[in-house]
Structure formats: structure tokens, C-alpha cells
Design an enzyme around this catalytic site. Structure first.
Site, short mmCIF file in Angstrom:
data_model
loop_
_atom_site.label_atom_id
_atom_site.label_comp_id
_atom_site.label_asym_id
_atom_site.label_seq_id
_atom_site.Cartn_x
_atom_site.Cartn_y
_atom_site.Cartn_z
N GLY A 1 6.33 -15.77 28.14
CA GLY A 1 6.97 -16.43 29.27
C GLY A 1 8.49 -16.37 29.18
O GLY A 1 9.17 -16.02 30.15
N ASP B 1 11.85 -15.02 22.48
CA ASP B 1 12.58 -16.19 22.99
C ASP B 1 14.08 -15.92 23.05
O ASP B 1 14.78 -16.41 23.94
CB ASP B 1 12.39 -17.44 22.12
CG ASP B 1 11.15 -17.48 21.27
OD1 ASP B 1 10.45 -16.48 21.17
OD2 ASP B 1 10.91 -18.54 20.67
N ARG C 1 4.06 -18.73 25.30
CA ARG C 1 5.39 -19.18 25.72
C ARG C 1 6.44 -18.11 25.42
O ARG C 1 7.39 -17.94 26.19
CB ARG C 1 5.76 -20.52 25.10
CG ARG C 1 6.97 -21.14 25.79
CD ARG C 1 7.05 -22.65 25.65
NE ARG C 1 7.31 -23.07 24.30
CZ ARG C 1 6.52 -23.89 23.59
NH1 ARG C 1 5.38 -24.33 24.10
NH2 ARG C 1 6.84 -24.25 22.37
N ASP D 1 21.05 -17.04 12.30
CA ASP D 1 21.62 -16.61 11.02
C ASP D 1 20.63 -16.81 9.88
O ASP D 1 20.64 -16.06 8.90
CB ASP D 1 22.90 -17.41 10.75
CG ASP D 1 23.82 -16.71 9.76
OD1 ASP D 1 23.86 -15.47 9.77
OD2 ASP D 1 24.50 -17.41 8.98
#
Length: 314
Positions: free
Chosen positions: A217, A144, A214, A135
Site C-alpha cells: 500500500g 515504505d 501495508r 541509518d
């Protein structure tokens, strides 16, 4: 396997629900752990250890850990859907498996609660109506977030909602694949601001500047784990599943070009050797996971295993 068992057992022996040693930042700050994505990753790993070994200690640890947070009415200590943070959905994945293994009705109620966050997540004004990452990050899609939210969303739809929102899930993946992939090297940019207002974004594309290991990933696992939880026998979604599967294979092939001779990858994937950049452990571990799971699901040939082994050795 012996090393993995020793490592996991060592973590569990030193951990409590309030102070799990894998969330060392909270311990160092003197704070109690709350409902968070890190615990979600670790408890899923513990449940996988139970699935592999059938040793009751792993199921007991996972059950005790999540049971401690989840009340009988399904509310969860330290979790607020009003925060609208997609990271907080990840730990919800543990609830499906624990419900199956223990039959505790409160785990199903808690899964319903986490799903209610999915229903109120703010969305971008793009064609996919992508979830905001949080938010507090309006109009932003981060790689992610696909990992944090979509495997749970897909599993809930498959189990409890008659696949009603499959198109929403596939559409959000399609947006990322079509808009966040760098056509020059096959890597993905970490984030996109669909409003094109943030200081870090390209003012024409809305994309961030860098390909972060990452994040790539997380996205590779999001593709795999979401496909793994969908009904792959439903012909209606064959093209969507193929798109995600092809994107996964393309991403792994693109990443292998950047695998360092050590077996690892750099934090900023395509700037290996630049001052301040470094070979990074967690992202390299994720890539090993992605490759090995990709082989197990039949998306990659066995020949890819050498790259995962090289990463783990590195």
C-alpha cells in the site's frame, strides 16, 4: 462524506500537538508526540478536508499543529536530520501546503531543513544509489521508504530546485520495480538488503520472504503521490513517468486477484487463510485510496471504483 466528517472532527476535538489521539501508542506510554510520519499523514488529511470543504477549522487545526513544532528559524522540535530516518521526511509534505496557505516563511525554512536530510541520507551500493531506510538499517531498501521520502523529494525538486534531481528519484523507483517485484504474482516483497547479510533476506537475491499488505500500500501511494508532484509536461521524463504509471496499474491488477470476498486484503497478501494471518484494515484502506486516486488521475478506468467501494465497505 458525513461519516468521514464525523470521524475527522471527532479526532481533532480530542487531539493536541503533544497528544494526538491517532498516535495512541505514545499517549499510552505517557510520552509526548514528536515529529513523525503518522502526524504527517493525518495533517495532510486535515488539509485535504480544508481543500474539499473550505472550512477554516481544518486549516486552523493543521496550521496550529505544525506551527507548534516549527520555530521561526525553521528548526523543528523533536526532529533531527542526523537520525537519517526516511520516515521523518514524510511530515515535511505538510510544509509546502501550509506555506502556500499561510505565507509563514518559517514553513519554507523548515522544508529546506527536511530537504537537507535528503542530501545526507546514506545510500546503498547498488546501481540506483538507493536511500537506506534508516541509518540503523544499512544497505536496506523498504517499500515504505519510497512513500516516506519520495513525494516530498519530488515536490521540493519541482518547486525549488529546478528538477535537478529528478533522475535520482526515478532511478530509485526503477530499482524497486525491477528488483522487488515478484514476477510470479505481480506483488512486491517488503524489503531488500543489497548487502545480503540480514537474517531475513534470501542470500542470493537479498529480498525479504513475504509480501506485506501495508508495505505494498505504501508503495502504491508512493507511485501516485510522486507522479502527482512531478512536472508531467517535461518530455525528458516521459519514459520514467510511464514506467511508474504502468507499475501502478500492474500492481493494482495484481492486488485485485487477492481481494477477499469481504472486500479487504490479508496482512500477508498471498497467504489468505493461513493460521495467524488476518484481514487487515489499514492496508485495505490504503488500497482503496490508491484505487480511487488512480481513477482521479486517469491511470485507472471508472470501472475500478467498485473494488475501492468493496474495500471501504469491508
Amino acid at each position: 462524506m458525513d461519516a468521514v466528517v464525523k470521524y475527522i472532527d471527532g479526532l481533532l476535538e480530542k487531539s493536541t500537538p503533544d497528544a494526538p489521539v491517532w498516535n495512541i501508542e505514545k499517549i499510552r506510554q505517557g510520552l509526548k508526540s514528536k515529529w513523525n510520519y503518522i502526524d504527517g499523514c493525518m495533517i495532510k488529511a486535515v488539509l485535504q478536508m480544508y481543500d474539499l470543504t473550505k472550512e477554516e477549522k481544518y486549516l486552523k487545526f493543521a496550521d496550529d499543529f505544525i506551527d507548534y513544532r516549527v520555530f521561526e528559524d525553521g528548526t523543528i522540535d523533536g526532529y533531527s536530520i542526523g537520525e537519517k530516518n526516511i520516515d521523518n521526511v514524510n511530515a515535511g509534505k505538510t510544509l509546502f501546503e501550509l506555506y502556500d496557505l499561510t505565507g509563514k516563511e518559517k514553513y519554507k525554512k523548515a522544508a529546506d531543513l527536511v530537504y537537507s536530510q535528503i542530501e545526507i541520507m546514506p545510500r546503498c551500493n547498488n546501481e540506483a544509489r538507493s536511500f537506506w531506510h534508516k541509518d540503523i538499517y544499512p544497505e536496506q531498501v523498504w517499500l515504505d521508504g519510497l512513500y516516506m521520502g519520495m513525494p516530498f523529494y519530488m515536490e521540493y525538486e519541482t518547486r525549488y530546485n529546478n528538477k535537478k534531481n529528478y533522475p535520482d528519484i526515478f532511478q530509485q523507483f526503477r530499482f524497486v520495480i525491477e528488483n522487488m517485484r515478484n514476477p510470479l504474482n505481480g506483488l512486491y516483497f517488503h524489503a531488500i538488503d543489497t548487502s545480503k547479510k540480514m537474517f531475513w533476506c534470501d542470500k542470493v537475491t537479498g529480498l525479504s520472504q513475504l509480501s506485506w499488505l501495508r508495505a505494498i500500500g505504501w508503495f502504491s501511494m508512493a507511485l501516485l503521490d510522486t507522479i502527482d508532484k512531478c512536472d508531467q509536461t517535461d518530455e525528458k521524463y516521459a519514459d520514467d513517468i510511464k514506467l511508474m504509471r504502468d507499475a501502478f496499474v500492474d500492481l493494482i491488477d495484481s492486488m485485485l486477484k487477492y481481494q477477499d470476498e469481504s472486500g479487504m486484503w490479508y496482512q500477508i497478501v498471498n497467504f489468505g487463510g493461513m493460521d495467524g494471518n488476518y484481514l487487515e484494515t489499514s492496508g485495505s484502506s490504503i488500497m482503496a485510496y490508491g484505487i480511487l486516486k488512480g481513477i482521479r488521475l486517469g491511470f485507472l478506468s471508472d470501472a475500478y471504483a467498485q473494488y475501492a467501494k468493496k474495500a471501504i465497505d469491508g
